[in-house]
Design an enzyme around this catalytic site. Structure first.
Site, short mmCIF file in Angstrom:
data_model
loop_
_atom_site.label_atom_id
_atom_site.label_comp_id
_atom_site.label_asym_id
_atom_site.label_seq_id
_atom_site.Cartn_x
_atom_site.Cartn_y
_atom_site.Cartn_z
N SER A 231 3.17 -9.67 -3.77
CA SER A 231 2.00 -9.89 -2.94
C SER A 231 1.02 -10.82 -3.63
O SER A 231 0.90 -10.83 -4.86
CB SER A 231 1.31 -8.56 -2.62
OG SER A 231 0.39 -8.23 -3.64
N LYS A 232 0.34 -11.59 -2.84
CA LYS A 232 -0.58 -12.58 -3.37
C LYS A 232 -1.68 -11.92 -4.20
O LYS A 232 -2.11 -12.45 -5.20
CB LYS A 232 -1.19 -13.36 -2.21
CG LYS A 232 -2.04 -14.53 -2.68
CD LYS A 232 -2.77 -15.20 -1.55
CE LYS A 232 -3.61 -16.35 -2.10
NZ LYS A 232 -4.36 -17.03 -1.03
N ARG A 233 -2.10 -10.77 -3.76
CA ARG A 233 -3.20 -10.09 -4.45
C ARG A 233 -2.83 -9.60 -5.84
O ARG A 233 -3.55 -9.82 -6.80
CB ARG A 233 -3.69 -8.92 -3.61
CG ARG A 233 -4.56 -9.33 -2.45
CD ARG A 233 -5.40 -8.16 -1.97
NE ARG A 233 -6.20 -7.60 -3.08
CZ ARG A 233 -6.81 -6.42 -3.03
NH1 ARG A 233 -6.71 -5.69 -1.96
NH2 ARG A 233 -7.52 -5.97 -4.05
#
Length: 464
Positions: A231-233
């Site tokens: 995930s980007k986060r």
RNA sequence: GCCCCCAUCGUCUAGCGGCCCAGGACACCGCUCUUUCAAGGCGGCAGCACGGGUUCGAAUCCCGUUGGGGGCGCCA
């Protein structure tokens, strides 16, 4: 007709490592079979249709050595096609207008009913609103998949999904189906997360009258240490970021190809030619793969070491010139070139390079407190050692061999092996206990600067 | 809740019924080489999730269990 594959990212501004692997597999497959690799940007969402977001993706693809034979096609430029398709589906009874809001749907389906649309507007005869595809109530759709075999979906489990928004724009499922037909895509190679969307695309395709069905290959997800989709986060996912951290494109590509696929034999470091020659989509494994930066680093180190020195120097330049830990005007390329072979063997990523040579371009070495403590302060004879070095280095020939000899001799005088004797000198001159070979470093640094640093270290040691 | 996918060392994988009391790579741990650190060499640790079948024989085929994951948006 030949094999045609496509990589079709949504424009997010950067290329995700998962996307990069998908692009790579598509590209390798196309090159392996002599097919065509099409780049298509899925920017049906107007907000994401900005040029700079697309350029970021193209830049990373090019960096990885992935070129495209067609495109980039942009879905935002093909809206008429989608509108026609929707009209056709509407006319054929395969789709209908719907004005339900999310809240209304949930109010009807109730708790536990899931998010599935209930078909409320199927026969209301509306003439405006969003358009939903009318999924068949019975039967099944089979997704032929080269990696997983046939995957069967019961139509009864597929809701009436939206294919056109209220504003008239097409949703990805529709655009995707239309484009794959229009562009005559034969093999759809994409992430496993899209597998549940595939029967919907196939349903649209059939309703549109397409006779054939492409072959699919749903690639295993790339996951993090928690075994979840990157995930980007939480995770470092941008290819561009790895590039900035000093990973080489060849190494990155080599690592990515190993996620879900492996060449024959025991050697996993391989060039493009071998990749293309051996890669086949049917050999891809179905299970998820952890993105292991440690292994990426190891492979990167191998690639760095394999570089011709001149190439290594050239590739290192950005890290030496941009925001270096020394005053930029004090950098001397000739000096760097002299130590480059030693640096090359120690850097795992190019961003490691500055720290290995900073002492050469700084007026004073940045002395690490722990290093000083361990390498000088706690060494009983450090003071004498430095005094002796000062005296010996003042006289001796200034080359690595001579420095080696002289240093070994003064160590012996104190009953120390060279390994021990060199430590205080190394810390005094480079600020660290570890680094590139000492005598070569001194040689390049020069007699005067070396003596100056030894003197300062000696003073610091005597100071209370 | 519903649908779908997955399951060999810590990790990436080889294995596609006998060649496997499971091979390689990364990581880790020793030893070695050595001016530190690297790099190199040598060695070590460590795995077929579980239960049923099928078969003369299963990591490999089938079923189930368990576990993990993905999806179910007027995002893609």
């Amino acid at each position: 007709m030949g094999t045609r594959v496509r990589f079709s990212p949504a424009p997010t501004g950067y290329l995700h490592v998962g996307g990069a692997r998908t692009a790579l597999f598509n590209w390798l497959y196309a090159r392996h079979v002599g097919g065509t690799f099409v780049l298509r940007i899925e920017d049906t969402d107007a907000a994401n249709s900005r040029d700079e977001l697309i350029e970021g993706i193209e830049r990373s693809l090019r960096w990885l050595g992935i070129d495209w034979d067609e495109g980039p096609h942009r879905q935002s430029k093909r809206v008429e096609l989608y509108a026609e398709a929707v009209a056709q589906l509407l006319a054929g009874g395969h789709a209908y207008y719907c004005d339900c809001t999310r809240e209304q749907i949930e109010a009807r389906t109730g708790p536990g009913g899931g998010a599935r649309y209930d078909g409320w507007c199927r026969d209301r005869g509306l003439t405006s609103g969003a358009v939903r595809f009318r999924s068949p109530d019975t039967g099944q759709t089979v997704v032929p998949d080269l990696i997983r075999g046939d995957v069967v979906f019961e139509h009864s489990t597929i809701e009436d999904f939206v294919i056109q928004r209220t504003d008239g724009s097409a949703v990805f499922l529709l655009a995707n189906a239309v484009d794959d037909v229009d562009m005559a895509i034969t093999h759809v190679i994409r992430g496993e997360d899209l597998l549940p969307a595939t029967p919907k695309v196939l349903l649209i395709r059939a309703a549109l009258g397409a006779a054939d069905v492409p072959v699919f290959a749903h690639l295993p997800l790339i996951v993090n240490e928690k075994r979840q989709k990157l995930s980007k986060r939480r995770d470092d996912v941008a290819v561009e970021e790895y590039r900035e951290r000093g990973y080489l494109a060849d190494a990155m590509r080599n690592y990515l190809v190993l996620l879900g696929w492996s060449p024959g034999g025991d050697e996993e470091i391989m060039g493009l030619e071998r990749m293309i020659a051996e890669f086949d989509i049917v050999d891809v494994k179905p299970s998820p793969a952890f993105f292991d930066v440690k292994k990426l680093e190891a492979i990167n180190g191998e690639y760095i070491r394999a570089l011709p020195v001149a190439t290594f120097v050239r590739d290192s330049l950005p890290w030496l010139e941009m925001d270096p830990p020394w005053p930029p005007e004090q950098f001397d390329l000739a000096v760097f070139e002299r130590v480059a072979p030693f640096v090359q063997e120690r850097a795992r990523v190019l961003s490691d390079v500055p720290a290995l040579v900073d002492f050469l371009f700084l007026d004073e070495p940045k002395t690490d407190p722990d290093a000083w403590e361990k390498g000088v302060a706690r060494v009983p004879v450090a003071g004498d050692l430095l005094d002796d070095a000062l005296a010996a280095y003042h006289e001796c020939d200034w080359n690595p061999a001579a420095l080696h000899e002289v240093t070994a001799a003064l160590g012996e005088r104190h009953g120390l092996k060279l390994a021990k004797a060199q430590a205080p000198i190394r810390v005094a001159v480079t600020g660290r206990t570890v680094g590139i070979p000492l005598f070569e470093s001194l040689h390049v640094l020069g007699r005067e600067r070396t003596l100056e640093r030894l003197r300062r270290a000696r003073e610091r040691l005597s100071a209370p």
